[in-house]
Design an enzyme around this catalytic site. Structure first.
Site, mmCIF file in Angstrom:
data_model
loop_
_atom_site.group_PDB
_atom_site.id
_atom_site.type_symbol
_atom_site.label_atom_id
_atom_site.label_comp_id
_atom_site.label_asym_id
_atom_site.label_seq_id
_atom_site.Cartn_x
_atom_site.Cartn_y
_atom_site.Cartn_z
ATOM 1 N N SER A 183 -0.329 3.961 -4.346
ATOM 2 C CA SER A 183 0.623 4.966 -3.859
ATOM 3 C C SER A 183 2.020 4.653 -4.382
ATOM 4 O O SER A 183 2.543 3.554 -4.147
ATOM 5 C CB SER A 183 0.641 4.958 -2.325
ATOM 6 N N HIS A 210 -1.560 7.996 -6.572
ATOM 7 C CA HIS A 210 -1.351 8.701 -5.296
ATOM 8 C C HIS A 210 0.139 9.010 -5.146
ATOM 9 O O HIS A 210 0.975 8.098 -5.142
ATOM 10 C CB HIS A 210 -1.858 7.829 -4.150
ATOM 11 N N ASP A 233 2.930 10.719 -2.896
ATOM 12 C CA ASP A 233 3.223 11.142 -1.526
ATOM 13 C C ASP A 233 4.444 12.045 -1.461
ATOM 14 O O ASP A 233 5.538 11.631 -1.858
ATOM 15 C CB ASP A 233 3.484 9.912 -0.652
ATOM 16 N N MET A 265 6.897 14.084 1.067
ATOM 17 C CA MET A 265 7.316 14.175 2.480
ATOM 18 C C MET A 265 8.582 15.008 2.581
ATOM 19 O O MET A 265 9.501 14.829 1.769
ATOM 20 C CB MET A 265 7.614 12.780 3.028
ATOM 21 N N HIS A 290 -0.535 14.038 -2.193
ATOM 22 C CA HIS A 290 -0.718 14.064 -0.740
ATOM 23 C C HIS A 290 0.494 14.769 -0.135
ATOM 24 O O HIS A 290 1.586 14.195 -0.082
ATOM 25 C CB HIS A 290 -0.841 12.607 -0.245
ATOM 26 N N MET A 322 2.651 15.924 2.684
ATOM 27 C CA MET A 322 2.993 15.735 4.104
ATOM 28 C C MET A 322 4.188 16.636 4.382
ATOM 29 O O MET A 322 5.326 16.168 4.571
ATOM 30 C CB MET A 322 3.308 14.253 4.375
ATOM 31 N N MET A 371 -6.241 9.449 7.612
ATOM 32 C CA MET A 371 -5.064 8.565 7.671
ATOM 33 C C MET A 371 -5.385 7.368 8.564
ATOM 34 O O MET A 371 -5.880 7.534 9.681
ATOM 35 C CB MET A 371 -3.849 9.302 8.241
ATOM 36 N N GLY A 403 4.031 8.846 7.000
ATOM 37 C CA GLY A 403 5.489 8.834 6.941
ATOM 38 C C GLY A 403 6.072 7.632 6.222
ATOM 39 O O GLY A 403 7.097 7.750 5.569
ATOM 40 N N PHE A 404 5.402 6.489 6.324
ATOM 41 C CA PHE A 404 5.993 5.267 5.762
ATOM 42 C C PHE A 404 4.906 4.364 5.167
ATOM 43 O O PHE A 404 3.786 4.319 5.692
ATOM 44 C CB PHE A 404 6.750 4.484 6.845
ATOM 45 N N GLY A 405 5.287 3.640 4.129
ATOM 46 C CA GLY A 405 4.406 2.621 3.575
ATOM 47 C C GLY A 405 4.528 1.334 4.377
ATOM 48 O O GLY A 405 5.429 1.202 5.222
ATOM 49 N N GLY A 406 3.606 0.425 4.151
ATOM 50 C CA GLY A 406 3.714 -0.911 4.733
ATOM 51 C C GLY A 406 3.394 -1.031 6.206
ATOM 52 O O GLY A 406 3.747 -2.025 6.837
ATOM 53 N N ASP A 420 -5.970 6.077 3.774
ATOM 54 C CA ASP A 420 -4.578 5.889 3.358
ATOM 55 C C ASP A 420 -3.800 5.253 4.498
ATOM 56 O O ASP A 420 -3.678 5.842 5.578
ATOM 57 C CB ASP A 420 -4.008 7.276 2.998
ATOM 58 N N GLY A 421 -3.283 4.049 4.248
ATOM 59 C CA GLY A 421 -2.449 3.373 5.233
ATOM 60 C C GLY A 421 -2.972 1.991 5.567
ATOM 61 O O GLY A 421 -4.060 1.852 6.128
ATOM 62 N N GLY A 422 -2.250 0.966 5.149
ATOM 63 C CA GLY A 422 -2.618 -0.408 5.490
ATOM 64 C C GLY A 422 -3.866 -0.908 4.794
ATOM 65 O O GLY A 422 -4.501 -1.856 5.265
ATOM 66 N N GLY A 481 -0.592 1.239 -1.236
ATOM 67 C CA GLY A 481 0.785 1.242 -1.719
ATOM 68 C C GLY A 481 1.321 -0.157 -1.830
ATOM 69 O O GLY A 481 1.348 -0.765 -2.908
ATOM 70 N N SER A 482 1.709 -0.733 -0.689
ATOM 71 C CA SER A 482 2.325 -2.063 -0.708
ATOM 72 C C SER A 482 1.363 -3.135 -1.211
ATOM 73 O O SER A 482 1.791 -4.097 -1.861
ATOM 74 C CB SER A 482 2.858 -2.410 0.690
#
Ligand code: DX5
Ligand code: ZN
Length: 225
Positions: free
Chosen positions: A7, A32, A34, A36, A65, A67, A136, A141-144, A175-177, A197-198
């Site tokens: 991402s 990916h 994102d 927003m 993606h 959002m 999700m 809304g946020f990475g990490g 997507d996420g973590g 992402g991170s």
């Protein structure tokens, strides 16, 4: 089959083209992207002009993606800017059937995204038309952010429903973590498209990070939550 999608939200935006080339050379399958709007989610990222410039310079499968509120309004523009897959949130204010049709009319893949609070059943009426469901595993809304392990039963339910409809080729994206520690759990539950992402961009050696996620996804047997 695992599709790994770094991402760009965690990339260095001042050198986005080089960042994307770097992860593609390191084995990434999709990029990916994102989007927003500060309304659907409490953050603002990047949009059409950046994708247009990026896709001209760096050839890739751009996984967009959205959002944003009223995603249907922007489908054509994102397809023209280089999107190869567009996912939109069912919680956003667009008619889902016509949004899927608008994406398919552009000859690209259509995905439906659901936030953690939205149940699996919400996507069932659309499964026959969809190429992908994006579950999700954090609040968008946020990475990490920290991976929500309690999303695994939802992934499993969607996979079982798709199988029961004979839709074995449905892609389920998470997507996420996602990293090499969390990915076996979502892979075992039925996901096969992994956004990170991170866990990719914050690493010195992106190729090693991607390889570690792919390997962990392939060795998921027994990782049940
Ligand atoms: C969050 C975005 C994600 C984000 C994931 O709303 O949709 O794509 O970049 O970041 P990580 O992998 O760091 O959780
Ligand atoms: Zn995303």
């Amino acid at each position: 089959m695992s599709i790994i999608c770094p991402s760009v939200l965690s990339a260095d935006f001042a050198s986005l083209g080089d960042e994307c080339r770097n992860v593609l050379e390191g084995g990434a399958d999709w990029i990916h992207y994102d989007v927003m709007d500060g309304v659907f989610v409490p953050n603002i990222s990047i949009g059409l002009p950046v994708l247009k410039s990026l896709s001209k310079k760096v050839e890739a499968f751009y996984d967009v993606h959205l959002m944003i509120t009223d995603p249907a309004k922007y489908v054509d523009a994102f397809a023209e800017a280089g999107a190869k897959h567009i996912s939109f949130h069912i919680e956003a204010q667009s008619d889902a059937d016509s949004t899927i049709d608008a994406i398919h009319n552009r000859g690209i893949l259509a995905g439906m995204a659901i936030k953690p609070g939205t149940p699996a059943e919400a996507v069932y009426p659309y499964l026959d038309k969809l190429d992908l469901v994006l579950v999700m595993t954090v609040e968008p809304g946020f990475g990490g952010q920290k991976f929500m392990a309690d999303m695994c039963p939802k992934i499993r339910a969607i996979r079982q429903k798709a199988d029961s409809l004979g839709k074995k080729d449905l892609l389920i994206q998470v997507d996420g973590g996602i990293d090499n520690v969390t990915v076996p759990y979502v892979a075992e539950a039925g996901a096969n498209v992994f956004v990170a992402g991170s866990a990719v961009f914050n690493k010195e050696d992106r190729a090693a990070a991607i390889a570690a996620i792919r390997k962990a996804a392939q060795n998921s047997a027994g990782f049940v939550l």
